[in-house]
Motif scaffolding. Sequence first.
Motif, PDB file in Angstrom:
ATOM      1  N   ARG A  31      -3.103   3.400  -2.657  1.00 23.12           N
ATOM      2  CA  ARG A  31      -2.924   2.613  -3.879  1.00 23.12           C
ATOM      3  C   ARG A  31      -2.478   1.219  -3.466  1.00 23.12           C
TER       4      ARG A  31
ATOM      5  N   THR B 241       5.745   7.609   4.368  1.00 26.21           N
ATOM      6  CA  THR B 241       6.159   6.213   4.488  1.00 26.21           C
ATOM      7  C   THR B 241       5.027   5.331   4.991  1.00 26.21           C
ATOM      8  N   SER B 242       3.950   5.959   5.480  1.00 23.41           N
ATOM      9  CA  SER B 242       2.788   5.204   5.970  1.00 23.41           C
ATOM     10  C   SER B 242       1.523   5.935   5.561  1.00 23.41           C
TER      11      SER B 242
ATOM     12  N   SER C 291       0.853  -1.191   0.000  1.00 15.63           N
ATOM     13  CA  SER C 291       0.000   0.000   0.000  1.00 15.63           C
ATOM     14  C   SER C 291       0.884   1.234   0.000  1.00 15.63           C
ATOM     15  N   ASP C 292       0.468   2.228  -0.767  1.00 18.47           N
ATOM     16  CA  ASP C 292       1.175   3.508  -0.838  1.00 18.47           C
ATOM     17  C   ASP C 292       0.177   4.629  -0.644  1.00 18.47           C
TER      18      ASP C 292
ATOM     19  N   LEU D 241       2.060   9.943  -5.644  1.00 17.31           N
ATOM     20  CA  LEU D 241       2.592   9.625  -4.332  1.00 17.31           C
ATOM     21  C   LEU D 241       2.801  10.896  -3.525  1.00 17.31           C
TER      22      LEU D 241
END
Length: 832
Positions: free
Chosen positions: A165, A156-157, A143-144, A152
């Motif tokens: 995504r 990082t979380s 997961s992004d 993006l």
Amino acid sequence: MILLFFFAPLPNVHAQGGEALIETASVSVENYTTFSSNNFSFTFEVHEQIGQSSNVSAEVLLVSPEGVQLSNTTLSVPSLVGFGEANVSATVSGVPFGFSHLTVTLTGGVGENTSTHSTSFTRIVQRLRPLNVSFGGPASVLSDAVDENGSLVGNTSLSDGDFVRFEFPIINHGDVDWSGHVTLRLVNGGSDTNYTLENISVSATTSEQIVVRPTTRLVEGTLGWELNLSMNLSSAEGNHALSGSFEVAPPPLPVLSMALLSNSDNVVSGEVLTVNITVWNNGTAPFNGVLICLLDGDQHLNETLEVLIGENKTATLNTTAKPVLVQCDVAAQRVSEASSLPATLVVTIPSAIFEAAGSSSPSFSGGPWHHGDRLNGNMLLRNMGVLDGRVRLGFTVDGVEYPGEWLTLGEGAAGEVSTSAPFLRSGDVGVEWWLESDDGAVEGVESGAAEFSIKTQQSVSLAIENVERTSDGSVEATLTVNLDPGRSREVLLRTGYETGDSTVFLSEHRVVLEPGVLVQSLSLGKVKGESVVASVSAVDWSIGPGPLFDQVSMPSDITEYWVTFGEITDPLRPLEGDLVTVTVTFHQSGPQSEERGELWLVDAYGSLLVRATSPVWDGNDEVSVPLTVTWPKGSTVVVGAVWSIGGENVGEEASYISGQAVVESDVDFPIGAMAMGLALGGALVLVARLRFRAEGSSKPKKLEESSPNQAIKSSSEEKREISCPSCDRRLRVPLTYNGSVGCPDCSTKFNVTAEPATPPSETKSVRDDSEKPDAVKTNSPPAKKAKNDGKVELACPDCSQTLRIPESYRGSVRCPACTKIFKAGEGKVSSE
């Protein structure tokens, strides 16, 4: 001979020298043939090449790619004659998954290999592994954090407010291609959403990386996900479902700290107390929200506040100096839990201090309560402080505050505070009460709550009944007033009458109604108006829906007369010249009258049929009289009646069907003679009528040429001009009209009277317009009185509309234009 006989049956071994070979083109299996079952079948043909018989067998060998023998089978091949052919079928069982080498070799009477035939053949075959499609492990799902455009964001979380995504593999371990759907279910922040990707294809022994970008914005907490494969999976192996979760972190938040400082050391009670509120932002996001401050629990500051990262802002709160607790906090934007909020400040200043001097809660009165009633409350307090101050009691009902009057108490003094609030609905209603002082402190219990059961709103309805005029002309009626169940109520009752231009209330008094019905007799006296009116209104309470005004037409003070015919004659179908009985009924309404009048019955040609005097009434409203007439000619006979009574003429007409004389004859009709007779008769009638006109006949039988109703219609179509008594507007009304007229300009109503008409005469012809009977007059109201009728004009104090009322009247009057009710003495009066 014995030796020959012994060796003769033995076969001739030297005659079997044929050569058999496998036809290469007939082999049904090709290199890299694939199949799914563990059994594999194939065929081939064996041909004899040189014309001699041959016996052979076939060895079927299956070997793995590593050279391991998997199976070895020998097949019998049918004996071949010269140039003969044999079709051989073979089945290999227990074929493992993957590739194998299949070799078939002929043994026995075989020949040499050629380009089309050989003693053996070898093929590589493959048993396909079954469909085996599955997801990877939970760790393979990635997961992004992305924005709404799918880019993006660099976190990082996952964080609150982000989009996500998803990326995950689908692996096909089998040797069969797969095509189907993938469903992604997301559960986050109370929402449960499904996303479906259709027509996903994964080739055999490969994997596909799938990317999904849901449109749901993430909420802080747990993001649960679930993946499912669907379509063409009935016998497929593998993991077709996968689930897991991710944690969604809070968004970037401001971290606020707050400090409160006041000038309480430099002021005394009653002066201006200033509190400075300073806010710092040490977080990772700017703050753009609202600053709220409470004084003793009541909001006194609510303003927007913007503090950028690393900055601070200061706001100011001013109030009356007194002992108070100041509490400040922020709203309208989330802040980090690391913020130092709320901030408080206790202000201590010498001032008045109010305490309960008796009960610690208010005393309530005014019940039992209905919708619309008011709740009254009071409470005894004492000032225990060192300074004078003021205090008040307030109620809050359904979110609406109802504060009472301020009460100022000196040092050590006691007094009572009070307030009231309305109940605007029925059912269970909660009431909050509170004490407040703007220059002192309230100690002890300073607020509380109570609940009251409120009944439905009471309504009052009234109705006027049995309106009648007595023999002396007085108007009497019955007034019925109905109050819904509940408390007794005081109301204001008004009764009177309405004329064409005003409402006159003759009685106005207060009455305490008990639940139920109140019946009162009304006597208005000898008044002249159009209707009896009554109204009711509440005195110091809220009345519910219902008829609060009633109006009933007043009986006429003029006796009205009319006449009607019976429906049939005696005999039923009379002939010309017969003596016929016709029933005539005389009617009256209004004040009872014993007056009698003259009646004329005429036919359609105006010929007088009979003259009679109306009978004695004997207290009845109608009297029927049979009259005998000589029946005139005609298949349909119209009979008209003119009744002269009470200074007016009323009329009516009726039509009856005549009988037909029966004539028997056995000869032909003299058509020509009949036509000559009709023509001669018409000429004689024409000459007679012309002569009658010239001479002005005075015979009593010729009362009218046309029926009475035709004369009435002719008269009623003529009009005359009149003027409005208020604004002089010119109006046109029929000559025979009696009744009320409304002015279109000023809305004034006034009465008009028909012009006088000459009663019918036995000896005068109705052709003389000056001697015609008057038109029928029915239901005529009384004529308007002359200017000296004892009335005065007054103007409405609101709209200046002119009204006429009796000169001696001193009660309430309602304006017909703006409906204002006022005393007769309040308007501008002018005598007429």
